[in-house]
Write an enzyme that holds these catalytic residues in place. Sequence first.
Site, mmCIF file in Angstrom:
data_model
loop_
_atom_site.group_PDB
_atom_site.id
_atom_site.type_symbol
_atom_site.label_atom_id
_atom_site.label_comp_id
_atom_site.label_asym_id
_atom_site.label_seq_id
_atom_site.Cartn_x
_atom_site.Cartn_y
_atom_site.Cartn_z
ATOM 1 N N SER A 99 32.590 -4.125 -9.883
ATOM 2 C CA SER A 99 33.567 -3.525 -8.983
ATOM 3 C C SER A 99 33.453 -4.150 -7.609
ATOM 4 C CB SER A 99 33.345 -2.022 -8.879
ATOM 5 O OG SER A 99 32.192 -1.792 -8.092
ATOM 6 N N LYS A 100 34.507 -3.933 -6.844
ATOM 7 C CA LYS A 100 34.621 -4.488 -5.513
ATOM 8 C C LYS A 100 33.445 -4.072 -4.634
ATOM 9 C CE LYS A 100 38.941 -5.339 -3.136
ATOM 10 N NZ LYS A 100 40.143 -4.716 -2.640
#
Length: 498
Positions: A264-265
């Site tokens: 994820s970011k």
Amino acid sequence: MSEKTNKIRVRFAPSPTGFVHIGSLRTALYDYLLARQKKGSFVLRIEDTDRNRFVEGSLENLLIVLEKVNLKWDEGPFLENGKIIEKGEFGPYIQSNRLDIYKKYALELIKKEKAYYCFCSSERLDEVRRIQEVNHEPTKYDGFCRNLDKETISKNLEKKLPYVIRLAVPKEGTTKFSDLVRNEVEFENKLIDDQVLIKSDGFPTYHLAVVVDDHLMQITHIIRGEEWLSSTPKHVILYEAFGWDNPQYAHLPLILNPDKSKLSKRQGDVAVEDYLKKGFLPEALINFVALLGWNPGTEQEIFSLDELVQAFDINKIQKAGAVFDITKLEWMNSQYIKKMSVANLTAKCLPYLVEGGLVGKTTSKEEQEKITKIITVTQERLKKLSEIVDLTGFFFQQPDLNPDLLVWKKSDKEITKIRLERLLKFYDTYTERWTEKGVEENTLKLIEEEKLENGPTLWPLRVALSHLERSPGPFQLTWVLGKEETLQRIQSAIKSLS
Ligand code: GLU
């Protein structure tokens, strides 16, 4: 509709929501590999019907990224002279230009009683959901409008009551499909929601649009991430409702962080653009991403795109999540960097040097020669192009010198100073050509003849020239810096020791 072909047809169907996720790059790559391997077609389709998620400029960005990584598609939107044009006989390839098509097919389903108008207000839907939650039941539409009589429906339509169109999912039984990664997959119908197909704004949902388009565009293989697996039974029900054949599915494993959480970011970069900006080479990124979920079953790790086309096997994609190991990506990138010609690597590094303020936008011939030398001695150690600024800054600007660093671990300041003074004198009167090999051989001869010893002599020399704990070797440095700069740096090192 175009005539039916027997060719393999795959599609990459991203939603333009801002940036290209690493997972999307893998999907596009596997699409490309299968299409090229089977001499089929690779279609690019833009799924932009969710207007809330649409980000201006992201389509152009997507096309640029795909071009940079060299995944050439055969049909779909293309960027030509700054304009988006379409090529291919199955268009339009941008879903927002196909709204009439979806409407037509949704109405066809209503006629077949496989879909129905739903006039429920959002208040009512909220209430249904609340009650289901209280009763610990799965939250889904309760089917209130599924059996509305024809008269009520016509009246509501006449009154222009807002509506959606929902899929009439069979209430019993199961929905099965086969998947190239997961084999047979089965879902219980009673857990599947009566999916909205057309929203109240007239736009289709992903589910309707994807099925209609994959059918009309004659897609034979649907390759996509595992997160879409739970949507697939809805699609299978739709294919059945239309009386169409299902394509072949392949749901790719999740991409995970080293701690096994979903990539994820928050934990690092997930945008392909960011990796390219940092100086990961497109070929290395492609090579790395290819191995996230697939491997050739041999020791080989370095693959060109063409080699991947040969070696890829869609039947050998793994089910288990694939860990994104940045150290491995850096290693792979360094392998590609090592293989580059110095001229090519220099050209690729130059923008970073300019941006880092080490080099001006225009360079003299002399500067160019120096830069080429710098790249030559740094190539081995470079893991990504952006590192060039940190690794080579000292060639351009002398950083502050820490005199303690000049002293070899088994030596002292006094000896260090004496050695540097000897080298200064030696180089000052050096008359041979100033080459890397020549300076090395002659310096080593001097060390031997005068019993100066390598450690206490070469360490201070290297640090005097680089001001760093780690750097290329001393004679690579004398070569790049040239005689004058070498003398000057040794001189200031001696000064710092007094
Ligand atoms: N539009 C979906 C996405 O953004 C595509 C899913 C699919 O390939 O069916 O990833």
